[in-house]
Motif scaffolding. Structure first.
Motif, short mmCIF file in Angstrom:
data_model
loop_
_atom_site.label_atom_id
_atom_site.label_comp_id
_atom_site.label_asym_id
_atom_site.label_seq_id
_atom_site.Cartn_x
_atom_site.Cartn_y
_atom_site.Cartn_z
N THR A 28 0.84 -1.20 0.00
CA THR A 28 0.00 0.00 0.00
C THR A 28 0.87 1.25 0.00
O THR A 28 2.08 1.19 0.26
N GLY A 29 0.23 2.38 -0.25
CA GLY A 29 0.94 3.65 -0.19
C GLY A 29 1.56 3.89 1.18
O GLY A 29 2.68 4.39 1.29
N LYS A 33 5.59 4.47 2.02
CA LYS A 33 6.11 5.62 2.77
C LYS A 33 6.88 5.17 4.00
O LYS A 33 7.90 5.76 4.36
N ASP A 44 3.37 11.85 -0.34
CA ASP A 44 2.58 10.92 -1.13
C ASP A 44 3.51 9.85 -1.66
O ASP A 44 4.72 10.06 -1.79
N ALA A 45 2.93 8.70 -2.02
CA ALA A 45 3.68 7.62 -2.66
C ALA A 45 3.18 7.48 -4.09
O ALA A 45 1.99 7.60 -4.36
N TRP A 46 4.11 7.20 -5.00
CA TRP A 46 3.80 7.08 -6.42
C TRP A 46 4.38 5.79 -6.96
O TRP A 46 5.46 5.37 -6.54
N GLN A 47 3.70 5.20 -7.94
CA GLN A 47 4.24 4.06 -8.67
C GLN A 47 4.82 4.57 -9.98
O GLN A 47 4.14 5.28 -10.73
N VAL A 57 -0.31 6.35 -5.33
CA VAL A 57 -0.73 5.20 -4.55
C VAL A 57 -1.22 5.71 -3.20
O VAL A 57 -0.43 6.10 -2.35
N ASP A 59 -2.77 5.78 0.60
CA ASP A 59 -2.33 5.01 1.76
C ASP A 59 -2.99 3.64 1.84
O ASP A 59 -2.36 2.67 2.25
N PHE A 73 8.86 2.53 -6.98
CA PHE A 73 8.01 3.51 -6.31
C PHE A 73 8.87 4.67 -5.86
O PHE A 73 10.08 4.53 -5.67
N THR A 75 8.58 8.58 -3.39
CA THR A 75 7.77 9.45 -2.55
C THR A 75 8.09 10.90 -2.86
O THR A 75 9.15 11.21 -3.39
#
Length: 83
Positions: A28-29, A33, A44-47, A57, A59, A73, A75
């Motif tokens: 998960t996001g 993180k 934020d988290a990104w793919q 992505v 949370d 991924f 951040t």
């Protein structure tokens, strides 16, 4: 391969250019993180996906790691402020 064996697979992922072994089929996001060691509230988290648009992505959004090879991924600080 049984479902139990699939659950125990190790997935090679890269978070903020650092490799990690992830022992679950989904991430998960919030997990991303945590691995990056960044503040959950302000990042934020990104793919990282092919093409011009990377995928945010959330949370609680699950990314299936079983579908491809190494997943990348990254951040970044959230660009909007609340309130």
């Amino acid at each position: 391969m049984s479902e139990e064996e699939k659950e125990k697979e190790t997935h090679k992922i890269i978070v903020d250019r650092r490799p990690h072994d992830w022992h679950q089929p989904f991430i998960t996001g919030a997990d991303i993180k945590r691995l990056a060691g960044v503040d959950q509230a302000t990042f934020d988290a990104w793919q990282d996906v092919p093409g011009p648009e990377d995928v945010l992505v959330a949370d609680d959004r699950k990314v299936d790691l079983r579908e491809r090879g190494t997943e990348k991924f990254f951040t970044g600080k959230k660009t909007t402020t609340e309130g």
